[in-house]
Motif scaffolding. Structure first.
Motif, PDB file in Angstrom:
ATOM      1  N   THR A 296      41.949  89.809 -51.799  1.00  0.00           N
ATOM      2  CA  THR A 296      43.218  89.112 -51.956  1.00  0.00           C
ATOM      3  C   THR A 296      43.850  88.772 -50.610  1.00  0.00           C
TER       4      THR A 296
ATOM      5  N   VAL B 290      43.910  79.920 -51.781  1.00  0.00           N
ATOM      6  CA  VAL B 290      43.529  81.304 -52.108  1.00  0.00           C
ATOM      7  C   VAL B 290      44.447  82.300 -51.414  1.00  0.00           C
ATOM      8  N   TRP B 291      45.086  81.849 -50.326  1.00  0.00           N
ATOM      9  CA  TRP B 291      45.981  82.789 -49.642  1.00  0.00           C
ATOM     10  C   TRP B 291      46.877  82.016 -48.696  1.00  0.00           C
TER      11      TRP B 291
ATOM     12  N   ALA C 180      37.263  80.727 -55.582  1.00  0.00           N
ATOM     13  CA  ALA C 180      38.487  81.512 -55.648  1.00  0.00           C
ATOM     14  C   ALA C 180      38.390  82.546 -56.768  1.00  0.00           C
ATOM     15  N   ALA C 181      37.862  82.148 -57.891  1.00  0.00           N
ATOM     16  CA  ALA C 181      37.728  83.085 -59.021  1.00  0.00           C
ATOM     17  C   ALA C 181      36.774  84.214 -58.657  1.00  0.00           C
TER      18      ALA C 181
ATOM     19  N   ALA D 233      38.546  86.578 -56.323  1.00  0.00           N
ATOM     20  CA  ALA D 233      39.533  87.390 -57.046  1.00  0.00           C
ATOM     21  C   ALA D 233      38.835  88.496 -57.825  1.00  0.00           C
ATOM     22  N   ALA D 234      37.679  88.169 -58.401  1.00  0.00           N
ATOM     23  CA  ALA D 234      36.933  89.174 -59.152  1.00  0.00           C
ATOM     24  C   ALA D 234      36.458  90.292 -58.245  1.00  0.00           C
ATOM     25  N   GLN D 235      36.198  89.961 -56.997  1.00  0.00           N
ATOM     26  CA  GLN D 235      35.743  90.993 -56.056  1.00  0.00           C
ATOM     27  C   GLN D 235      36.922  91.714 -55.420  1.00  0.00           C
ATOM     28  N   GLY D 236      38.126  91.384 -55.801  1.00  0.00           N
ATOM     29  CA  GLY D 236      39.287  92.102 -55.282  1.00  0.00           C
ATOM     30  C   GLY D 236      39.703  91.678 -53.901  1.00  0.00           C
TER      31      GLY D 236
END
Lengths: 300, 300
Positions: free
Chosen positions: A184, A261-262, A175-176, A179-182
């Motif tokens: 969402t 994550v979503w 998940a991190a 998120a770092a790769q944008g």
DNA sequence: GTAAATCATAGATGCTGCCTATCAATACTC
DNA sequence: GAGTATTGATAGGCAGCATCTATGATTTAC
């Protein structure tokens, strides 16, 4: 040897208890020659003598006494088994089928309900994929199944029992990274998607959810496994993301192995109980009635 | 309901295993209509349906499945019980009678012998007085008895298995008191005599021994008890003297509870094994042969 | 010795179980 | 979609068997 009837054994036991053929005849509401004949038949079938003349009465031989001793408990048990079906109460073995998710959500409550309300009913539970469940139901291999997704096969009678909400899940590390790769909206490479097999209703829901959110992405990398528990283990190990039933991941989320994550937009997957449309067995119908009353989304 | 034969149950079980009537028919070396008829008969006897049409095959009903589950182990057990008598090896329940002294002297070795040499034979042992033993043997309530004294009843076949030596016993205190009174040949008041009941062979032997030695004494004070162990306890408590089998008092003598007061002159009491003269059962005959080979005086 | 009790036997009768030969319904195959 | 195979049900015929009544044989009891 298999031509021995139950009344042959019953006769033997009553002679052993009462001591004489005549007494056994009276007890069994028949005549003494009939008892003689039954003993003769039984001895003929067995191939050895059960009685031996002893004065004016008959005495059991050593083998005969052995047979009496062996048959006494068996006879009682067999009588009980045969009479069991005539009890007014509901008695029987009902074969339940369930998908893995349904097993996790519906079965605990259902089993508890049946065991308290219908103690005479024994459940044979089999966990299978949805496609196999419908097949089992129609092929009379199962009497009542719990399955996912609206199933509209002919000859099947269904009742909705609620929906399970789904959530995209991944390990915290994955998940991190996402998120770092944008990312969402929806998952994409380098986090592969894990799912149940393609013919599964959950797979269809996943494809649907994916289509809603990722129209611009290239064909996603989808891998399948036919076992949800294993799927959870795989995702928790950081091997990708999966659209998982929320109810089955609570524990993993609480322990930090998984993280959502979503949140999915849809209402989740509908679950239903199903029996054959032409089912006539009162016990199965009663169980279906009870299954229909289940609400798997209520306790949340 | 008792008109159900074993082949009805066998048929049900094979249908349940193989799935179709036709397969069960082939397995049971019969025809399919026969299987249909058997099922119909079984359902008629039971009063409820076992099968239900499911397409072109038959499916077990809930009750039917229950019956299959209940009958499966019972069927196997019953088959085993019925077939047990046909085994080439010796199998059966043999009723053994024995007097109390015989039980103490003969039975341990006999039981051990039978259990190792004839493991299929089960012994039902009953301890009785000699008179009752003969009665049981003739009345076919016992197959083989061990008893004391030469018994010459008609219809009985005996074999001597040795003698037990008898000894006048008393507690050390009583023995000392008797010695002080100068009684060395045979007991007399104030030490009463305890004995088995008057119809017992041992009682006769005791009277005989008493007569040999005490022609000059007045009528002795004789009390009876039908249990040798209790007799020993009474004498050990200092209540009198008794003519007891040496083999049953060894322990009490060793521990100082009893002490011999006078060695009897005779050869003791002869013990024998007995069966009915017309006995034909090979197992009983074999057991009698083994019993005859016992020597209860040998190990001393 | 007579009477009672026990099991065996015989003949008659009705039923039951089995087989052969079909029929009906369903599933599979090309 | 027509043909074929499979599955169980049904009908008719036949043999066997379980049962009953009546009687006999043997043993035990009084």
């Amino acid at each position: 040897m298999n031509r021995i009837a139950l009344y042959h054994l019953e006769t033997l036991l009553w002679i052993a208890r009462l001591g004489t053929f005549a007494a056994a005849a009276e007890r069994l509401n028949t005549t003494q020659p009939t008892i003689s004949a039954r003993v003769r038949e039984l001895e003929g079938q067995l191939g050895y003598a059960l009685f031996r003349r002893e004065g004016r009465r008959m005495a059991l031989t050593v083998r005969g006494r052995q047979l009496v001793r062996d048959c006494e408990p068996l006879w009682a048990a067999l009588e009980r088994a045969l009479a069991a079906g005539n009890l007014s109460g509901a008695t029987g073995v009902v074969r339940i089928g369930a998908g893995e998710i349904a097993a996790a959500t519906c079965l605990p409550g259902f089993v508890a309900d049946v065991e308290t309300a219908l103690p005479g009913v024994t459940l044979d539970i089999s966990i299978e994929l949805t496609a196999r469940l419908v097949q089992d139901l129609l092929g009379a291999t199962a009497d009542l199944v719990f399955l996912a997704g609206p199933v509209a096969a002919p000859g099947i009678q269904t009742a909705g029992i609620g929906t399970v909400s789904l959530c995209w899940m991944a390990s915290p590390a994955t998940a991190a990274r996402m998120a770092a790769q944008g990312i969402t909206g929806a998952p994409a490479s380098p986090a592969p998607i894990w799912s149940l097999p393609r013919h599964s209703p959950l797979h269809q829901v996943m494809i649907q959810a994916l289509g809603d959110a990722t129209t611009t992405l290239s064909a996603p990398d989808i891998r399948t496994c036919n076992n949800v528990r294993t799927l959870i283990d795989i995702v928790a190990a950081g091997r990708g993301v999966a659209l998982l039933p929320e109810i089955m991941t609570r524990e993993a989320v609480a322990s930090g192995r998984l993280t959502p994550v979503w949140q999915v937009a849809g209402r989740g997957v509908e679950f239903q109980a199903a029996i054959r449309a032409e089912e006539s067995d009162p016990i199965v119908l009663e169980l279906f009635r009870r299954a229909s009353a289940l609400r798997i989304d209520a306790p949340s």
